[in-house]
Design an enzyme around this catalytic site. Structure first.
Site, short mmCIF file in Angstrom:
data_model
loop_
_atom_site.label_atom_id
_atom_site.label_comp_id
_atom_site.label_asym_id
_atom_site.label_seq_id
_atom_site.Cartn_x
_atom_site.Cartn_y
_atom_site.Cartn_z
N LYS A 5 -1.34 -1.52 -6.38
CA LYS A 5 -2.25 -2.13 -5.13
C LYS A 5 -2.36 -1.09 -4.18
O LYS A 5 -0.93 -1.16 -3.51
CB LYS A 5 -1.37 -3.50 -4.67
CG LYS A 5 -2.98 -4.60 -4.15
CD LYS A 5 -2.77 -3.86 -2.68
CE LYS A 5 -3.94 -4.41 -1.71
NZ LYS A 5 -3.33 -4.11 -0.52
N GLY A 8 -5.41 -0.31 2.58
CA GLY A 8 -6.91 0.48 2.49
C GLY A 8 -6.20 1.29 3.65
O GLY A 8 -7.18 2.29 3.61
N GLY A 38 -10.35 -2.98 3.73
CA GLY A 38 -10.43 -3.42 4.71
C GLY A 38 -11.37 -2.90 6.39
O GLY A 38 -12.37 -3.15 6.53
N ASP A 154 -4.90 -7.94 -2.47
CA ASP A 154 -3.44 -8.61 -3.11
C ASP A 154 -3.90 -10.01 -4.58
O ASP A 154 -3.33 -9.60 -5.07
CB ASP A 154 -2.68 -9.28 -2.54
CG ASP A 154 -2.39 -7.90 -1.03
OD1 ASP A 154 -2.81 -6.73 -1.16
OD2 ASP A 154 -1.31 -8.65 -0.01
N LYS A 209 2.37 -7.29 4.71
CA LYS A 209 2.81 -6.98 3.75
C LYS A 209 4.06 -7.50 2.48
O LYS A 209 3.73 -7.18 1.34
CB LYS A 209 2.58 -5.72 3.35
CG LYS A 209 1.76 -4.74 3.52
CD LYS A 209 2.62 -2.99 4.55
CE LYS A 209 1.58 -1.88 4.78
NZ LYS A 209 1.39 -2.21 6.40
#
Length: 243
Positions: A5, A8, A38, A154, A209
């Site tokens: 993942k 951004g 984002g 996520d 996070k």
């Protein structure tokens, strides 16, 4: 197999992206990348004169905003990553969640076209990996009637990892979660995380996070790791997050 993942914020760090893709060239394990974007979405909406708001961290996505959201995520952000991957010698293929075999549905009418991953099935991923391609998946989903959905990145990564029973790595712009002395913390669980939050060691962007990684670990029922691109070449680097 592993799912990365990609936060951004890394889209605006070409050196970090180049290091990531260079490490994937040397890595023999099959890899899927799910990315966010984002900041780029916000830029596109602002340039269009559209006011964007968030509720509990989710961007409210009315239908009139979706062309810009899709353009930023599945278009510009995705193709930017493809460009860096091609330059590194990889064979990237840009996808949405639909091509990964994941269908979506609306989370709530109040949030507009914000989607959640609903069902999983066979997509194009296995075939692409067989041909040594690198799937780059944007968090854009489709419903049963072809509706566009803006999915939290996520959540998209968790759904992809679950669909392919893969290890999940959360790549950020820091090498690991750090303690009060600035040293990397190798492992964290729910109890340790809450203690560090109370002590304000983990806060701000890192708190978002870490909680995202913890939620992923709970949903996948397996550990996930959070850190920088070093997670690819150094398998014990970063911070391992578990329940």
């Amino acid at each position: 197999m592993k799912v990365i993942k990609l936060g951004g914020s890394l889209l605006e760090q070409p050196n970090a992206l180049d290091a990531l893709f260079a490490s994937l060239v040397e890595d023999s394990e099959k890899t899927i990348v799910v990315h966010g974007g984002g900041a780029m979405v916000q830029q596109w909406l602002s340039k269009a004169g559209l006011v964007s708001e968030k509720v509990d961290g989710l961007r409210v996505s009315p239908p009139e905003h979706m062309p810009y959201i899709v353009g930023a995520l599945a278009g510009c952000a995705n193709k930017h990553l493809m460009s860096r991957a091609i330059a590194a010698g990889l064979k990237p293929v840009g996808l949405t969640l639909y091509e990964a075999g994941i269908s979506c549905q609306q989370q709530s009418a109040a949030l507009g076209q914000v989607g959640v991953c609903a069902t999983s099935g066979t997509g194009l991923i296995d075939s692409l990996l067989t041909h040594d391609c690198l799937p780059l998946i944007s968090p854009i989903g489709f419903g049963s009637q072809g509706e566009w959905f803006n999915v939290n990145a996520d959540d998209a990564a968790v759904a992809v990892a679950a669909n392919y029973n893969a290890e999940l790595l959360f790549l950020t712009d820091v090498e690991a979660v750090l303690d009060s002395n600035g040293r990397a913390i190798p492992q964290l669980d729910t109890k340790a995380i809450e203690l560090l939050v109370q002590e304000k060691v983990i806060q701000g962007g890192m708190l978002v996070k870490v909680r995202g990684a913890l939620d992923a670990a709970k949903r996948l029922r397996r550990c996930v790791r959070i850190g920088s691109w070093n997670l690819i070449s150094q398998t014990h680097s970063g911070t391992q997050i578990s329940e």
